[in-house]
Motif scaffolding. Sequence first.
Motif, short mmCIF file in Angstrom:
data_model
loop_
_atom_site.label_atom_id
_atom_site.label_comp_id
_atom_site.label_asym_id
_atom_site.label_seq_id
_atom_site.Cartn_x
_atom_site.Cartn_y
_atom_site.Cartn_z
N LYS A 109 6.84 27.30 -25.55
CA LYS A 109 6.00 27.45 -26.87
C LYS A 109 7.47 28.54 -26.99
O LYS A 109 7.01 28.80 -28.33
CB LYS A 109 5.48 28.36 -26.46
CG LYS A 109 3.72 27.48 -26.15
CD LYS A 109 2.24 27.53 -26.94
CE LYS A 109 1.50 26.42 -25.79
NZ LYS A 109 0.20 27.16 -25.80
N LEU A 110 8.46 29.56 -26.42
CA LEU A 110 9.25 29.73 -27.07
C LEU A 110 10.35 29.62 -26.82
O LEU A 110 11.21 30.52 -27.79
CB LEU A 110 9.19 31.70 -25.84
CG LEU A 110 7.71 31.86 -25.42
CD1 LEU A 110 7.71 33.24 -24.10
CD2 LEU A 110 7.02 32.69 -26.42
N VAL A 111 11.00 28.36 -26.76
CA VAL A 111 12.35 28.16 -26.94
C VAL A 111 12.32 26.21 -27.61
O VAL A 111 11.39 26.36 -27.87
CB VAL A 111 12.52 27.51 -25.67
CG1 VAL A 111 13.75 27.38 -25.57
CG2 VAL A 111 12.49 29.06 -24.18
N PRO A 112 13.28 26.71 -28.31
CA PRO A 112 13.49 25.12 -29.41
C PRO A 112 13.07 24.09 -28.36
O PRO A 112 13.82 24.48 -27.33
CB PRO A 112 14.81 25.44 -30.16
CG PRO A 112 15.24 26.99 -29.45
CD PRO A 112 14.79 27.51 -28.72
N ALA A 113 12.58 23.10 -28.33
CA ALA A 113 12.58 22.38 -28.01
C ALA A 113 13.77 21.49 -27.29
O ALA A 113 13.36 20.60 -26.59
CB ALA A 113 11.62 21.31 -28.75
N LYS A 114 14.35 21.17 -28.75
CA LYS A 114 16.27 20.46 -27.16
C LYS A 114 16.20 21.94 -25.95
O LYS A 114 16.89 20.59 -25.87
CB LYS A 114 17.03 20.69 -28.93
CG LYS A 114 16.23 19.65 -29.65
CD LYS A 114 17.36 19.09 -30.96
CE LYS A 114 17.24 18.56 -32.23
NZ LYS A 114 18.11 18.37 -32.51
N VAL A 115 16.37 22.66 -26.31
CA VAL A 115 16.31 23.47 -24.92
C VAL A 115 15.75 23.80 -24.13
O VAL A 115 16.43 23.93 -23.05
CB VAL A 115 16.82 24.85 -26.02
CG1 VAL A 115 16.87 26.14 -24.37
CG2 VAL A 115 17.97 25.40 -27.14
N VAL A 116 14.53 23.50 -23.77
CA VAL A 116 13.49 23.09 -23.42
C VAL A 116 13.99 22.14 -22.41
O VAL A 116 14.14 22.35 -21.27
CB VAL A 116 12.15 22.75 -23.90
CG1 VAL A 116 10.91 22.37 -22.77
CG2 VAL A 116 11.34 24.61 -24.64
N ARG A 117 14.16 20.12 -23.56
CA ARG A 117 14.67 19.40 -22.81
C ARG A 117 15.66 19.71 -22.02
O ARG A 117 16.14 19.52 -20.81
CB ARG A 117 14.73 18.63 -23.91
CG ARG A 117 13.46 17.54 -23.89
CD ARG A 117 13.70 17.05 -25.01
NE ARG A 117 14.80 17.07 -26.21
CZ ARG A 117 13.88 17.17 -27.05
NH1 ARG A 117 12.66 17.40 -27.19
NH2 ARG A 117 14.52 17.22 -28.70
N LEU A 118 16.96 20.90 -22.25
CA LEU A 118 18.31 21.03 -21.00
C LEU A 118 17.94 21.23 -20.59
O LEU A 118 18.14 21.42 -18.97
CB LEU A 118 19.17 21.44 -22.79
CG LEU A 118 19.57 20.91 -23.45
CD1 LEU A 118 20.46 21.89 -24.23
CD2 LEU A 118 20.97 19.82 -22.58
N ILE A 119 17.37 22.48 -20.52
CA ILE A 119 16.46 23.82 -19.51
C ILE A 119 16.29 23.17 -18.25
O ILE A 119 16.11 23.30 -16.50
CB ILE A 119 15.22 24.96 -19.47
CG1 ILE A 119 16.53 25.59 -20.67
CG2 ILE A 119 15.01 25.79 -18.16
CD1 ILE A 119 15.39 26.99 -21.11
N GLU A 120 15.51 21.61 -18.80
CA GLU A 120 14.23 21.04 -17.94
C GLU A 120 15.09 20.06 -17.30
O GLU A 120 15.15 19.55 -15.85
CB GLU A 120 13.34 20.21 -18.39
CG GLU A 120 11.99 21.02 -18.88
CD GLU A 120 11.26 20.95 -19.48
OE1 GLU A 120 9.56 21.41 -19.43
OE2 GLU A 120 11.45 19.38 -19.81
#
Length: 208
Positions: free
Chosen positions: A187-198
């Motif tokens: 919830k603290l990170v932009p959705a597109k960045v969340v996908r890259l981290i995962e």
Amino acid sequence: ALFRSRQPHDGHLFAPNSHPVELCELSLHNLHARTRSNSEDFLLRVDMLSAIGSSVMLSRVGAYHRLPGFMRRYTDERIVFLLGLPNLKEVFNERYYVDLPGGLLEGMGRLFMRDVKLAVYPAWDERRRRYLGAADYRPAASHRLLYQQLLEGGKIVPLAPLHVHGTAPLPDEVRRMIRANDPAWRKLVPAKVVRLIEKHRAFGYRGK
């Protein structure tokens, strides 16, 4: 803009009719050990910035005072460097200027050549329970008058915080949450960045 200027005698970082180009500069100089993991992490950071719509400029510049000379090859317009308070402290670290005959003073001349400003975002101080900004910074005694001149002359511009009560998550805290597999980090990170981290299992991410 993601910030607001608190400069007392100039309400604008740029001229009213100008069209600033925003760049995120990443230096290859920071890749100390050219290992595969370091290179992949660096490229992933480029992808993350690009994913949220930021233009990324890669350089081999290792110190702030060398950037204006490099960028003046491409523009005669005003240059504003956005940096946090910890980075401002590094700007006044004499170790970056040992190769210059004039030391830190010569470095400041190169950094603020022509129309260059530093816009400084404040840092939350947990002990004092308030933000500390460029106006709060106290450099070494030998640099104090120089710093005051740069601050009062509008070369160093204090910025107001976006989060009034220090509620913005700190990067170290977000990384801790990722490593601990705390789902709240998403919830603290932009959705597109969340996908890259995962996808790349970055920053110690271990999966759902």
